[in-house]
Scaffold this active site. Structure first.
Site, mmCIF file in Angstrom:
data_model
loop_
_atom_site.group_PDB
_atom_site.id
_atom_site.type_symbol
_atom_site.label_atom_id
_atom_site.label_comp_id
_atom_site.label_asym_id
_atom_site.label_seq_id
_atom_site.Cartn_x
_atom_site.Cartn_y
_atom_site.Cartn_z
ATOM 1 N N ASP A 14 11.473 19.863 -10.770
ATOM 2 C CA ASP A 14 11.143 18.689 -9.942
ATOM 3 C C ASP A 14 10.003 17.896 -10.567
ATOM 4 O O ASP A 14 9.426 18.314 -11.583
ATOM 5 C CB ASP A 14 10.819 19.115 -8.499
ATOM 6 C CG ASP A 14 9.813 20.261 -8.414
ATOM 7 O OD1 ASP A 14 9.283 20.683 -9.455
ATOM 8 O OD2 ASP A 14 9.555 20.732 -7.296
ATOM 9 N N ASP A 18 5.897 25.008 3.225
ATOM 10 C CA ASP A 18 6.810 24.608 4.307
ATOM 11 C C ASP A 18 8.207 25.199 4.101
ATOM 12 O O ASP A 18 9.164 24.784 4.739
ATOM 13 C CB ASP A 18 6.882 23.071 4.425
ATOM 14 C CG ASP A 18 7.322 22.410 3.129
ATOM 15 O OD1 ASP A 18 7.627 23.130 2.152
ATOM 16 O OD2 ASP A 18 7.366 21.161 3.092
ATOM 17 N N HIS A 72 9.870 25.104 1.258
ATOM 18 C CA HIS A 72 10.694 24.387 0.273
ATOM 19 C C HIS A 72 10.983 25.227 -0.963
ATOM 20 O O HIS A 72 10.241 26.151 -1.284
ATOM 21 C CB HIS A 72 10.068 23.026 -0.095
ATOM 22 C CG HIS A 72 8.807 23.053 -0.910
ATOM 23 N ND1 HIS A 72 7.803 22.109 -0.744
ATOM 24 C CD2 HIS A 72 8.373 23.873 -1.902
ATOM 25 C CE1 HIS A 72 6.842 22.354 -1.623
ATOM 26 N NE2 HIS A 72 7.150 23.413 -2.316
ATOM 27 N N GLU A 113 12.576 19.701 0.734
ATOM 28 C CA GLU A 113 11.770 19.874 1.930
ATOM 29 C C GLU A 113 12.674 20.242 3.115
ATOM 30 O O GLU A 113 13.897 20.067 3.043
ATOM 31 C CB GLU A 113 11.040 18.554 2.239
ATOM 32 C CG GLU A 113 10.098 18.092 1.123
ATOM 33 C CD GLU A 113 8.780 18.872 1.076
ATOM 34 O OE1 GLU A 113 8.791 20.099 1.307
ATOM 35 O OE2 GLU A 113 7.744 18.242 0.784
HETATM 36 P P1 PGA Z 1 2.762 27.659 -5.661
HETATM 37 O O1 PGA Z 1 3.855 26.576 -5.245
HETATM 38 O O2 PGA Z 1 3.376 28.520 -6.708
HETATM 39 O O3 PGA Z 1 1.621 26.850 -6.201
HETATM 40 O O4 PGA Z 1 2.415 28.423 -4.422
HETATM 41 C C1 PGA Z 1 5.141 26.986 -4.925
HETATM 42 C C2 PGA Z 1 6.014 25.803 -4.579
HETATM 43 O O5 PGA Z 1 5.512 24.824 -3.994
HETATM 44 O O6 PGA Z 1 7.209 25.858 -4.868
#
Ligand code: PGA
Length: 249
Positions: A67, A135, A137, A142
């Site tokens: 992404d 959240d 995701h 999302e």
């Molecule tokens: P993080 O992010 O590894 O920094 O916890 C995970 C994500 O948002 O997919």
């Protein structure tokens, strides 16, 4: 679904790192999906150490990023393309032409999404590294994202915008409000998923991802439907799971 719970974070990183290095050594054209965020950083250090020790080469690897932010050029210091370059790609022998990513600065983002989806279809991802957002995701899918979606532009939810402060933005107003992401359907086309989560703050999310209903309200729950998933957790992230459901490492 195989769930592995590691006593120490470095064992988790070394397991995932070695699993992927082994795959790379044994395949002529490996295609690996990379994730940004803090969770896989130890795995990327493992890749760099093993490359420097000449135990693995990434020359044949094709990379696909998950992404990106909309509105940032790939060379912007806060783009996910820059993060992947700084944290991994500039330290190993991967060929620049084999690094693929969504470009969030294109004027026609629909065309950009179609380009990326077709590129993935032509180069099916062998192993996709994933993390879980606060959240629920995966990538930037999302809550509410369609479970069969292709690459698309998304409005980022507040939790994702706030989490971006951990990725180097000084002020919340500087964080882009939109992202562009592989869809859940795109991710589900990968031949294997490796989902990683670390820390107490992920424990409830991991529980819902593993035991909860598969629903677009909680996108990471989709991994329950993938035929080939390894979930790699540290003890804190696994603290809400039943012991009989995982293997201790
Ligand atoms: P993080 O992010 O590894 O920094 O916890 C995970 C994500 O948002 O997919």
């Amino acid at each position: 679904m195989k769930i592995l719970v590691f006593e120490k974070e470095e064992h988790l990183d070394a397991y995932v790192g070695e699993y992927i290095c082994h795959f790379i050594r044994n395949h002529s054209q490996p295609v690996i999906g990379f994730a940004t965020g803090s969770t896989p950083l130890g795995v990327y250090c493992y890749f760099i150490d093993n490359y420097q020790a000449q135990k693995v080469s990434f020359r044949q690897v094709k990379a696909f990023n998950l992404d990106e932010y909309v509105g940032l050029t790939p060379s912007h210091p806060r783009s996910f393309a820059s993060a992947m370059k700084n944290e991994l790609f500039s330290h190993i022998d991967i060929l620049p032409e084999n690094i693929n990513a969504l470009d969030g600065s294109k004027e026609d983002m629909i065309q950009e999404c179609q380009r990326y989806e077709s590129l993935i279809d032509a180069n099916p991802i062998d192993i996709q590294i994933l993390g879980i957002g606060m959240d629920g995701h995966i990538a930037y899918n999302e809550p509410g994202s369609p479970l069969d979606g292709a690459c698309h532009v998304v409005d980022l939810h507040q939790e994702s915008i706030e989490s971006s402060l951990d990725y180097g933005f000084d002020h919340i107003e500087d964080v882009p409000t939109q992202g562009v992401t592989q869809g859940i359907g795109t991710i589900m086309k990968a031949k294997q998923l490796i989902m990683m989560a670390k820390g107490e703050k992920k424990a409830d999310l991991v529980k819902r991802m593993i035991y909860g209903e598969v629903t677009s309200d909680f996108p990471s729950s989709i991994i329950q439907r993938h035929p080939n998933v390894i979930v790699c957790l540290d003890r804190s992230a696994a603290s809400q799971l039943k012991e009989e459901d995982y293997e201790k490492r």
